[in-house]
Design a protein around this motif. Structure first.
Motif, mmCIF file in Angstrom:
data_model
loop_
_atom_site.group_PDB
_atom_site.id
_atom_site.type_symbol
_atom_site.label_atom_id
_atom_site.label_comp_id
_atom_site.label_asym_id
_atom_site.label_seq_id
_atom_site.Cartn_x
_atom_site.Cartn_y
_atom_site.Cartn_z
ATOM 1 N N PRO A 171 0.838 -1.201 0.000
ATOM 2 C CA PRO A 171 0.000 0.000 0.000
ATOM 3 C C PRO A 171 0.877 1.257 0.000
ATOM 4 C CG PRO A 171 -0.776 -1.561 1.643
ATOM 5 C CD PRO A 171 0.522 -2.104 1.113
ATOM 6 N N GLY A 172 0.492 2.240 -0.785
ATOM 7 C CA GLY A 172 1.201 3.520 -0.773
ATOM 8 C C GLY A 172 2.368 3.603 -1.734
ATOM 9 N N ILE A 173 2.659 2.532 -2.447
ATOM 10 C CA ILE A 173 3.838 2.545 -3.311
ATOM 11 C C ILE A 173 3.572 3.300 -4.619
ATOM 12 C CG2 ILE A 173 3.547 0.374 -4.628
ATOM 13 C CD1 ILE A 173 6.676 1.419 -2.725
ATOM 14 N N GLY A 174 2.298 3.380 -5.035
ATOM 15 C CA GLY A 174 1.983 4.149 -6.253
ATOM 16 C C GLY A 174 1.235 3.363 -7.335
ATOM 17 N N LYS A 175 0.614 2.257 -6.971
ATOM 18 C CA LYS A 175 -0.093 1.431 -7.966
ATOM 19 C C LYS A 175 -1.250 2.192 -8.608
ATOM 20 C CE LYS A 175 -1.080 -1.652 -4.805
ATOM 21 N NZ LYS A 175 -0.396 -1.004 -3.680
ATOM 22 N N SER A 176 -2.070 2.841 -7.770
ATOM 23 C CA SER A 176 -3.218 3.568 -8.316
ATOM 24 C C SER A 176 -2.756 4.706 -9.217
ATOM 25 C CB SER A 176 -4.085 4.121 -7.187
ATOM 26 O OG SER A 176 -4.508 3.081 -6.343
ATOM 27 N N LEU A 184 -9.200 13.753 -7.400
ATOM 28 C CA LEU A 184 -8.160 14.516 -6.709
ATOM 29 C C LEU A 184 -6.774 14.056 -7.123
ATOM 30 C CD1 LEU A 184 -9.429 14.917 -3.032
ATOM 31 C CD2 LEU A 184 -9.081 16.705 -4.757
ATOM 32 N N ARG A 185 -6.608 12.736 -7.244
ATOM 33 C CA ARG A 185 -5.320 12.215 -7.682
ATOM 34 C C ARG A 185 -5.056 12.658 -9.126
ATOM 35 N NH1 ARG A 185 -5.811 7.165 -6.638
ATOM 36 N NH2 ARG A 185 -4.452 7.019 -4.846
ATOM 37 N N ALA A 186 -6.086 12.544 -9.970
ATOM 38 C CA ALA A 186 -5.926 12.892 -11.387
ATOM 39 C C ALA A 186 -5.485 14.346 -11.546
ATOM 40 C CB ALA A 186 -7.230 12.638 -12.131
ATOM 41 N N ASP A 187 -6.015 15.219 -10.680
ATOM 42 C CA ASP A 187 -5.682 16.643 -10.783
ATOM 43 C C ASP A 187 -4.203 16.931 -10.538
ATOM 44 O OD1 ASP A 187 -8.223 17.272 -11.472
ATOM 45 O OD2 ASP A 187 -8.854 17.906 -9.458
ATOM 46 N N ARG A 188 -3.534 16.004 -9.844
ATOM 47 C CA ARG A 188 -2.113 16.222 -9.574
ATOM 48 C C ARG A 188 -1.250 15.863 -10.774
ATOM 49 N NH1 ARG A 188 -0.390 13.699 -3.851
ATOM 50 N NH2 ARG A 188 1.565 14.629 -4.540
ATOM 51 N N LEU A 189 -1.778 15.018 -11.642
ATOM 52 C CA LEU A 189 -0.948 14.465 -12.719
ATOM 53 C C LEU A 189 -0.711 15.459 -13.841
ATOM 54 C CD1 LEU A 189 -2.737 10.999 -13.004
ATOM 55 C CD2 LEU A 189 -0.742 11.592 -11.613
ATOM 56 N N THR A 190 0.439 15.315 -14.514
ATOM 57 C CA THR A 190 0.717 16.178 -15.661
ATOM 58 C C THR A 190 -0.150 15.763 -16.850
ATOM 59 O OG1 THR A 190 2.633 14.753 -15.910
ATOM 60 C CG2 THR A 190 3.053 17.037 -15.271
ATOM 61 N N THR A 220 7.100 11.808 -8.441
ATOM 62 C CA THR A 220 7.232 13.259 -8.319
ATOM 63 C C THR A 220 5.933 13.820 -7.746
ATOM 64 O OG1 THR A 220 6.260 13.810 -10.450
ATOM 65 C CG2 THR A 220 8.583 13.208 -10.459
ATOM 66 N N SER A 221 5.872 15.112 -7.600
ATOM 67 C CA SER A 221 4.635 15.708 -7.061
ATOM 68 C C SER A 221 3.529 15.691 -8.115
ATOM 69 C CB SER A 221 4.906 17.132 -6.597
ATOM 70 O OG SER A 221 5.423 17.864 -7.686
ATOM 71 N N ALA A 222 3.880 15.346 -9.353
ATOM 72 C CA ALA A 222 2.872 15.263 -10.415
ATOM 73 C C ALA A 222 2.846 13.875 -11.035
ATOM 74 C CB ALA A 222 3.150 16.328 -11.477
ATOM 75 N N GLY A 223 2.933 12.856 -10.194
ATOM 76 C CA GLY A 223 2.833 11.485 -10.679
ATOM 77 C C GLY A 223 4.172 10.828 -10.950
ATOM 78 N N LEU A 224 4.111 9.683 -11.588
ATOM 79 C CA LEU A 224 5.313 8.894 -11.840
ATOM 80 C C LEU A 224 5.939 9.292 -13.163
ATOM 81 C CD1 LEU A 224 3.628 5.651 -10.650
ATOM 82 C CD2 LEU A 224 5.793 6.447 -9.712
HETATM 83 P P1 TYD Z 1 -0.961 5.537 -4.593
HETATM 84 O O1 TYD Z 1 -0.991 5.492 -6.071
HETATM 85 O O2 TYD Z 1 -2.214 5.886 -3.894
HETATM 86 O O3 TYD Z 1 -0.416 4.150 -3.991
HETATM 87 P P2 TYD Z 1 -1.118 2.710 -3.921
HETATM 88 O O4 TYD Z 1 -2.259 2.699 -4.864
HETATM 89 O O5 TYD Z 1 -0.023 1.744 -4.298
HETATM 90 O O6 TYD Z 1 -1.535 2.493 -2.518
HETATM 91 O O7 TYD Z 1 0.196 6.573 -4.222
HETATM 92 C C1 TYD Z 1 0.676 6.638 -2.969
HETATM 93 C C2 TYD Z 1 1.626 7.762 -2.664
HETATM 94 O O8 TYD Z 1 2.120 8.466 -3.772
HETATM 95 C C3 TYD Z 1 0.929 8.755 -1.792
HETATM 96 O O9 TYD Z 1 1.606 8.724 -0.554
HETATM 97 C C4 TYD Z 1 1.081 10.065 -2.439
HETATM 98 C C5 TYD Z 1 2.157 9.845 -3.465
HETATM 99 N N1 TYD Z 1 1.952 10.630 -4.681
HETATM 100 C C6 TYD Z 1 2.934 11.497 -5.094
HETATM 101 O O10 TYD Z 1 3.981 11.637 -4.471
HETATM 102 N N2 TYD Z 1 2.741 12.221 -6.269
HETATM 103 C C7 TYD Z 1 1.605 12.122 -6.994
HETATM 104 O O11 TYD Z 1 1.473 12.792 -8.018
HETATM 105 C C8 TYD Z 1 0.580 11.202 -6.537
HETATM 106 C C9 TYD Z 1 -0.689 11.061 -7.313
HETATM 107 C C10 TYD Z 1 0.788 10.482 -5.393
#
Ligand code: TYD
Ligand code: MG
Length: 454
Positions: free
Chosen positions: A100-105, A136-142, A270-274
């Motif tokens: 959890p939290g690694i960035g899958k979503s 909310l997540r989508a809004d962060r992405l480039t 990054t702050s705007a996604g992977l």
């Molecule tokens: P998330 O995709 O929710 O992980 P998972 O689905 O594997 O649980 O992402 C988790 C972390 O990524 C969260 O702590 C916030 C960080 N994050 C960024 O640093 N930059 C971004 O642009 C986004 C969308 C998330």
């Protein structure tokens, strides 16, 4: 018990045996608490289910698949396409596992957004977050994810209904652990529910042709929570790993029916996604401090790609009691073996020292080819003398202290040269020609200990 006129059986998650009745113990293999309920639908007999899973894609040798004329949908997310073997294969089922939290979503939402931009209709089903949260997540992405269809749903029947109605060509299910089928009782996430939901999505992909990407949470133990068996039914299994405190994320193919296994892709969070990193081979050397003792560099083969990594060792006088041995990124038993060999064959005293070894960037050393670099880092640390900054170490170390050649040496050296390395220590038995590199052959670790950090 199963509902709606369906019958259910109980399957052992260890040996796969089927029993008509539940019991605490599998009658076939004798394992305890491994029986889980599985639905057998009215119209879906055992034979038919088997056929449905195999209909479009006959088994093929992995080596024959790579480069064959399989159609693929490119996401344009370079490292993701690379790990899959060139893009998403229509009708395939891909499991993306990770803690959890690694960035899958984030990864999958970016894929969905990019696929939409190339005209491929997607459906992103989230059972974990509401469409608001996905937005909310989508809004962060480039990348603009506006065209992606989002569905907050956990019932597999509803997911399939909407995917069919929309004509989605790639369906993302986030996550398989929150997905359940109405045909079975039992909470989402239990092994029976996860298996049956995955089987239904699999059948949908094979019959209707869309690709399905499943998110699977990995437990601390390492497996996709509960059903290790999922790995056997899907076409491709990718693991998303890394230290959540570091920026780098590694996407690793541990199974791939449509490409080579063990291939890795490297991203930066990054702050705007992977972001796919520009130079994966050198990504893990970024921030390396030179001129410090206990640091050695080696070249690993990750799938078909050489990757340079730094190994750090720190040996210091133990406080009291048994000295500590801490290994991060490599097997602690391997470290114990190398320390014993260094002590006996190299005459270096580690018995009274605490020893810490760390592989930087969250990489794990799975091949013995990194033995020589671990050994060199240990020698350097115990003497507190740095190794040459432009040197690479490549070799397996045997119990007799002998240094053995490694496979794929040309590829590894080619990459090292490209990254500015000028010297390589390897087995004297290696036959290499490495233009631009000063090749130092060593027979054993005693010889290594005489030639470095002396
Ligand atoms: P998330 O995709 O929710 O992980 P998972 O689905 O594997 O649980 O992402 C988790 C972390 O990524 C969260 O702590 C916030 C960080 N994050 C960024 O640093 N930059 C971004 O642009 C986004 C969308 C998330
Ligand atoms: Mg998530």
């Amino acid at each position: 018990m199963a509902k709606g006129g369906t019958r259910s059986v109980f399957r052992c998650t260890d040996c796969g045996a089927e029993q008509p009745k539940w019991g605490g113990r599998c009658e076939a293999c004798g394992a305890w608490n491994t029986l889980v309920e599985e639905a057998v639908g009215r119209n879906v007999g055992k034979m038919e289910r088997g056929k449905a899973l195999l209909s479009n894609v006959p088994p093929v040798r992995l080596s024959d698949v790579a480069g064959s004329k399989v159609e693929r949908w490119r996401t344009g997310l370079r490292e993701f396409d690379f790990v899959l073997g060139g893009g998403i294969v229509p009708g395939s089922v891909v499991l993306v596992g990770g803690e959890p939290g690694i960035g899958k979503s984030t990864l999958l939402l970016q894929c969905a957004a990019r696929l939409e931009q190339t005209g491929i209709a997607t459906l992103y089903v989230s059972g974990e977050e509401s469409p608001d949260q996905v937005r909310l997540r989508a809004d962060r992405l480039t990348v603009d994810a506006g065209a992606v269809h989002v569905l907050g749903e956990t019932r597999v029947e509803a997911m399939l209904h909407h995917a069919r109605a929309l004509g989605s060509r790639v369906v993302f299910v986030d996550s398989i652990q929150t997905t359940y089928t109405e045909e079975l009782e039992g909470a989402p996430g239990n092994v029976g529910q996860v298996r049956e939901s995955a089987a239904r999505l699999m059948r949908f992909a094979k019959e209707a042709g869309p690709a399905v990407l499943l998110v699977g949470h990995v437990t601390k133990g390492g497996g996709i929570a509960g059903p290790k068996t999922l790995e056997h039914i899907v076409d491709t299994v990718l693991y998303f790993e890394g230290e959540s405190t570091l920026d780098h994320r590694i996407l690793r193919a541990v199974k791939n029916r449509f490409g080579s296994v063990d291939e890795i892709g490297v991203f930066a969070m990054t702050s705007a996604g992977l972001e796919p990193v520009a130079d994966p081979a050198a990504a893990f050397l970024a921030g390396r401090a030179t001129g410090v003792s206990g640091s050695a560099v080696t070249a690993l083969m990750e799938g078909t790609r050489p990757v340079l990594v730094e190994i750090q060792a720190l040996a210091s006088r133990a406080g009291f009691g048994t000295p500590q041995r801490v290994a991060t990124g490599l097997d602690h038993r391997r470290l114990a073996v190398l320390l014993a060999v260094l002590e006996r064959r190299g005459g270096l005293p580690f018995a009274e020292l605490d020893v810490f070894v760390n592989v930087t960037g969250g990489v794990r050393l799975l091949e013995p080819s990194s033995d020589l670099a671990v050994t060199a880092a240990l020698v350097s640390s115990v003497r507190d003398r740095p190794l040459p900054a432009d040197a690479l170490f490549l070799g397996e170390v045997g119990l007799g202290g002998e240094v053995r050649p490694v496979a794929g040496v040309e590829r590894r050296l080619g990459e090292a040269t490209r990254q500015g390395f000028r010297r390589v220590f390897l087995s004297a038995r290696s036959r290499v020609s490495a233009p631009g590199l000063d090749v130092v052959g060593v027979d054993g670790i005693d010889e290594l200990a005489r030639r470095v950090a002396a």
